[in-house]
Design a protein around this motif. Structure first.
Motif, mmCIF file in Angstrom:
data_model
loop_
_atom_site.group_PDB
_atom_site.id
_atom_site.type_symbol
_atom_site.label_atom_id
_atom_site.label_comp_id
_atom_site.label_asym_id
_atom_site.label_seq_id
_atom_site.Cartn_x
_atom_site.Cartn_y
_atom_site.Cartn_z
ATOM 1 N N ASP A 124 0.938 -1.023 -0.070
ATOM 2 C CA ASP A 124 0.152 0.089 -0.113
ATOM 3 C C ASP A 124 0.924 1.244 0.080
ATOM 4 N N ASP A 175 0.938 -0.028 12.184
ATOM 5 C CA ASP A 175 -0.186 -0.564 11.587
ATOM 6 C C ASP A 175 -1.249 0.184 12.160
ATOM 7 N N TYR A 305 -14.869 -4.296 16.426
ATOM 8 C CA TYR A 305 -14.000 -4.231 15.417
ATOM 9 C C TYR A 305 -13.317 -2.765 15.469
#
Ligand SMILES: O=P(O)(O)OC[C@H]1O[C@](O)(COP(=O)(O)O)[C@@H](O)[C@@H]1O
Length: 398
Positions: A124, A175, A305
């Motif tokens: 990415d 991350d 999440y």
């Protein structure tokens, strides 16, 4: 010098954030009052003061305080080289913790990184904060003198650092950086391998690749640092998983979660379920079943999440359940292997839905795969549905 004079001297030069109540504890550890990185000096002061005042209670309290990460490594008989390396990793992560919390980074997180245009296929485009974090880790590892090669998610190829470095480090430096703009937790993930001396005769590029493509079963250590309401460094050297919380007033990571054990079963599943219609039948059935409390565990599961792997994994490690990304998105070398090592060392499992992650031989540095991590009973139940890997991966905008 009496204890009271030492305290007032320290207090005059440093006004700490307010400390938690200490009603049932001895007076606050002097280390908490000193500027960052000076805990060992505080410890000496406390010992001197306690001896001078014959305060045996204070000395006993100091002896009983939980160890720092480096003290823990010393007590566990860790190799000196590894301790030096971990000291450099922890200091890099303290800098990244300060970076992600600093004003102005929301704007930085929206920008594209300078080098972003030419990234290799499969990677990415990095953001400036990814690149800064990468630079921080690289310079720290260089100055450790202990690292032969660094393979980072932010570099197309591994970087050879020094011929006689005993270790190989793999890392995802930051991350979840897509979440920075809204101050959602992020993390650093790392794995440490021994340098394969039997490859020393190979040309540099090949040597760097092969050293970085070791299977997870050869990890010497792995860990993550969670940048959240607390900064937590969780690490395993192959004998249990232990977490250390950064004490901002001393700059030390203090052991707060020794020998973490994932509960054998949790009641939480963690997945981006907007992708439900792209999932295979098995995964849909599994999630539908546990949501309704019709699975092996007769309770209805809840969804959580964060969309930040380290945060979702950290919660799973402590509360149990399963954290997953069923599409080919997360990287075997930088993310899946280190986190699976930590999960296994805490009594849990890491799989791609079919195979144990640590047994998969990486063939490409930036190789992606489905990732499922969590409690053993939940993972076995999930895997029993067979068809849980999402093959449709259209590339999502958000
Ligand atoms: O878009 P999805 O499939 O929900 O993926 C989210 C996952 O991607 C990540 O952001 C990692 O992706 P990047 O390394 O590309 O940032 C994880 O932190 C998160 O768990």
């Amino acid at each position: 010098m009496p204890l009271s004079s030492v305290s007032s001297l320290v207090l005059r030069h440093h006004s700490p954030r307010s400390l938690p109540p200490t009603s049932n504890r001895p007076p606050p550890h002097l280390g908490l009052l000193l500027p960052p990185f000076a805990r060992s000096r505080a410890f000496d002061c406390q010992q001197l003061a306690a001896a001078a005042t014959d305060d045996m209670a204070a000395a006993a309290a100091a002896a009983a305080s939980p160890p720092t990460l480096l003290e823990h490594m010393g007590q566990a008989g860790g190799a000196a080289d590894l301790t030096v390396l971990v000291a450099h990793i922890q200091s890099a992560c303290k800098r990244i913790a300060a970076l992600v919390a600093s004003p102005g980074n929301a704007e930085l997180s929206r920008a594209k990184a300078a080098g972003g245009a030419g990234v290799a296929a499969g990677r990415d485009a990095p953001k400036p904060l990814d690149e800064l974090s990468n630079d921080i880790i690289l310079s720290s590892l260089k100055s450790s003198g202990k690292v032969a090669v660094l393979a980072s998610e932010e570099n197309d190829l591994p970087i050879w650092i020094t011929d006689d470095g005993p270790y190989v480090v793999v890392t995802d430096p930051l991350d979840g950086s897509r979440n920075i703009e809204v101050s959602i937790p992020t993390g650093t993930i790392f794995g440490i391998y021994n340098r394969l001396v039997e490859l020393d005769h190979l040309p540099l590029e090949e040597r760097a690749q092969l050293n970085s493509l070791q299977s997870g079963t050869h990890l010497v250590a792995a860990g993550y640092v969670l940048y959240s309401s607390a900064t937590i460094l969780c690490i395993s050297f192959g004998a249990g998983t232990h977490a250390f919380t950064l004490d901002w007033s001393t700059g030390e990571f203090i052991l707060t979660h020794p020998s973490l054990q994932i509960p054998p079963r949790g009641q939480i599943y963690s997945v981006n379920d907007a992708r439900y219609f792209d999932w295979p039948e098995g995964l849909r059935k599994y999630i539908d079943t546990i949501r309704q409390g019709k699975g092996q565990h007769p309770k209805k599961y809840s969804a959580r999440y964060v969309c930040s792997l380290v945060a979702d994994f950290h919660r799973t490690l402590i509360y149990g359940g399963v954290a997953m990304n069923p599409r080919d998105h997360l990287r075997l070398v930088y993310e899946a292997n280190p986190l699976s090592f930590l999960a296994e060392q805490a009594g849990g499992r890491g799989s791609d839905g079919k195979n144990r992650i640590l047994s998969i031989q990486p063939v490409k540095l930036h190789q992606r795969l489905p990732l499922f991590l969590g409690s053993t009973e939940d993972m076995l139940e999930l895997e029993s549905y067979g068809d849980v890997q999402q093959k449709v991966n259209p590339g999502y905008e958000v």
